[in-house]
Scaffold this active site. Sequence first.
Site, PDB file in Angstrom:
ATOM      1  N   TYR A   1      36.413  34.797  46.931  1.00 45.41           N
ATOM      2  CA  TYR A   1      37.424  34.225  46.386  1.00 45.41           C
ATOM      3  C   TYR A   1      37.382  32.855  46.680  1.00 45.41           C
ATOM      4  O   TYR A   1      37.335  31.762  45.953  1.00 45.41           O
ATOM      5  CB  TYR A   1      38.765  34.592  46.682  1.00 45.41           C
ATOM      6  CG  TYR A   1      40.124  33.783  46.664  1.00 45.41           C
ATOM      7  CD1 TYR A   1      40.017  33.697  44.796  1.00 45.41           C
ATOM      8  CD2 TYR A   1      40.750  32.754  46.939  1.00 45.41           C
ATOM      9  CE1 TYR A   1      41.343  32.573  44.350  1.00 45.41           C
ATOM     10  CE2 TYR A   1      42.124  32.089  46.675  1.00 45.41           C
ATOM     11  CZ  TYR A   1      42.219  31.992  45.410  1.00 45.41           C
ATOM     12  OH  TYR A   1      42.768  31.034  45.000  1.00 45.41           O
TER      13      TYR A   1
ATOM     14  N   LYS B   1      36.478  29.324  44.619  1.00 47.60           N
ATOM     15  CA  LYS B   1      37.141  28.327  43.767  1.00 47.60           C
ATOM     16  C   LYS B   1      36.393  26.612  44.581  1.00 47.60           C
ATOM     17  O   LYS B   1      36.229  25.580  43.837  1.00 47.60           O
ATOM     18  CB  LYS B   1      38.557  28.491  44.922  1.00 47.60           C
ATOM     19  CG  LYS B   1      39.459  29.708  44.519  1.00 47.60           C
ATOM     20  CD  LYS B   1      39.507  29.242  43.075  1.00 47.60           C
ATOM     21  CE  LYS B   1      40.394  29.795  42.733  1.00 47.60           C
ATOM     22  NZ  LYS B   1      41.462  29.730  41.239  1.00 47.60           N
TER      23      LYS B   1
HETATM   24  N1  NAD Z   1      49.888  30.977  45.198  1.00 44.57           N
HETATM   25  C1  NAD Z   1      48.488  30.039  46.463  1.00 44.57           C
HETATM   26  O1  NAD Z   1      49.422  30.138  47.757  1.00 44.57           O
HETATM   27  C2  NAD Z   1      47.307  29.877  45.720  1.00 44.57           C
HETATM   28  C3  NAD Z   1      46.892  29.107  46.795  1.00 44.57           C
HETATM   29  C4  NAD Z   1      45.604  28.301  45.983  1.00 44.57           C
HETATM   30  C5  NAD Z   1      44.787  28.141  44.688  1.00 44.57           C
HETATM   31  N2  NAD Z   1      45.334  29.175  44.143  1.00 44.57           N
HETATM   32  C6  NAD Z   1      45.496  29.285  42.210  1.00 44.57           C
HETATM   33  O2  NAD Z   1      46.236  28.904  41.328  1.00 44.57           O
HETATM   34  C7  NAD Z   1      46.482  30.065  40.479  1.00 44.57           C
HETATM   35  C8  NAD Z   1      47.967  31.165  40.044  1.00 44.57           C
HETATM   36  O3  NAD Z   1      47.609  32.186  41.694  1.00 44.57           O
HETATM   37  P1  NAD Z   1      48.943  32.456  41.824  1.00 44.57           P
HETATM   38  O4  NAD Z   1      49.353  32.434  43.071  1.00 44.57           O
HETATM   39  O5  NAD Z   1      50.139  32.284  40.651  1.00 44.57           O
HETATM   40  O6  NAD Z   1      48.648  34.007  41.158  1.00 44.57           O
HETATM   41  P2  NAD Z   1      47.488  35.313  40.806  1.00 44.57           P
HETATM   42  O7  NAD Z   1      45.616  34.052  41.292  1.00 44.57           O
HETATM   43  O8  NAD Z   1      47.898  36.297  41.552  1.00 44.57           O
HETATM   44  O9  NAD Z   1      48.457  34.759  39.333  1.00 44.57           O
HETATM   45  C9  NAD Z   1      46.712  34.848  38.704  1.00 44.57           C
HETATM   46  C10 NAD Z   1      47.344  35.543  37.015  1.00 44.57           C
HETATM   47  O10 NAD Z   1      46.055  35.511  36.756  1.00 44.57           O
HETATM   48  C11 NAD Z   1      45.646  36.750  35.507  1.00 44.57           C
HETATM   49  N3  NAD Z   1      44.708  37.525  35.643  1.00 44.57           N
HETATM   50  C12 NAD Z   1      44.245  38.184  36.146  1.00 44.57           C
HETATM   51  N4  NAD Z   1      42.310  37.941  35.876  1.00 44.57           N
HETATM   52  C13 NAD Z   1      42.705  37.793  34.754  1.00 44.57           C
HETATM   53  C14 NAD Z   1      41.794  37.582  33.757  1.00 44.57           C
HETATM   54  N5  NAD Z   1      40.825  38.373  33.159  1.00 44.57           N
HETATM   55  N6  NAD Z   1      42.180  36.722  32.061  1.00 44.57           N
HETATM   56  C15 NAD Z   1      42.964  36.597  32.212  1.00 44.57           C
HETATM   57  N7  NAD Z   1      44.056  36.481  33.167  1.00 44.57           N
HETATM   58  C16 NAD Z   1      44.128  36.986  34.318  1.00 44.57           C
HETATM   59  C17 NAD Z   1      46.827  37.455  36.859  1.00 44.57           C
HETATM   60  O11 NAD Z   1      47.529  38.530  35.861  1.00 44.57           O
HETATM   61  C18 NAD Z   1      47.349  36.492  36.772  1.00 44.57           C
HETATM   62  O12 NAD Z   1      49.342  36.303  35.546  1.00 44.57           O
HETATM   63  C19 NAD Z   1      45.262  30.831  40.480  1.00 44.57           C
HETATM   64  O13 NAD Z   1      44.057  29.800  39.628  1.00 44.57           O
HETATM   65  C20 NAD Z   1      45.047  31.153  41.960  1.00 44.57           C
HETATM   66  O14 NAD Z   1      44.111  31.500  42.607  1.00 44.57           O
HETATM   67  C21 NAD Z   1      47.426  29.680  44.273  1.00 44.57           C
END
Ligand code: NAD
Length: 257
Positions: free
Chosen positions: A162, A166
Amino acid sequence: MSSNPLSIDGKVIIVTGGGKGIGRVYCQEFAKAGAKVVAADIDHDANEDTVAAIRGAGGEAITATTDVSDDEKTVEMARKAVEAFGRIDGLVNNASLMSVLERRDWKEIPNDEWDRVMDVNLRGIFSCCKAVFPQMKAQGGGKIVNISSGRFWNGTPNRLHYSTSKAGVIGLTRSLAREVGIDNINVNAITPGFTLSDTQISSSGEYAKNNAPPSDRCIQRHQYPEDLAGAVMFLLSQGSDFISGQTLNVDGGQFMH
Ligand SMILES: NC(=O)c1ccc[n+]([C@@H]2O[C@H](COP(=O)([O-])OP(=O)(O)OC[C@H]3O[C@@H](n4cnc5c(N)ncnc54)[C@H](O)[C@@H]3O)[C@@H](O)[C@H]2O)c1
């Protein structure tokens, strides 16, 4: 064009992963600000819920259920956006495999899981950018916002695939920005800190809820999805027309660069 340079009123914005977690909050906040939203999660029911919530609040949105790792599906996503709203002003590459990944020692990550993370988190962005590019070029420009992670600054352990994906998002952002600037397309990234999205809470459980915010954060509180929406909206707005290839860190001032 609105007289407010920070407005996204009337803009057509695709949010990948817009069905759940932070992506859903982006969709809802953008719609509240007057944007026409395309919820492009792989999870169809989640997209439906996002769109129902937006429409219930008087906003405009459609579903475009998309697996971002499938080129044909991303082309279909762009087609649906244009069919519904006539253009594509913004693409927020938010879909990712994160909360579903086990936190474990790097040597225990199976190769097929490594490959799937790269397919979704990195090639998925490449594919979505390719899918929206012809429309953005034809209409004279557009904005792409890629969601990276604070792991890029911190080198956080235990989800090595991951973190690597990123970091790749930053490289993609910089080089693509140089290639599409000539077409008036801006490409930028944000690096969110540890954010209490519903998906993060469900995967991190008590850790997410009970841990104090990082002690080196300037703003001493937890980070929520709403803390990210304004930064992304700025990068989608006219106010950021002369900003490209950049990475905006949104973590309450934990990391500085
Ligand atoms: N929550 C955190 O602490 C955090 C921190 C840094 C970055 N991020 C980034 O922010 C974004 C959102 O994170 P989050 O916390 O909502 O959780 P998450 O990463 O679980 O949510 C990701 C979403 O992407 C969808 N997804 C997964 N595979 C997919 C695919 N092949 N095609 C289309 N959609 C798909 C999932 O169904 C989900 O709704 C992500 O890119 C994550 O990496 C999150």
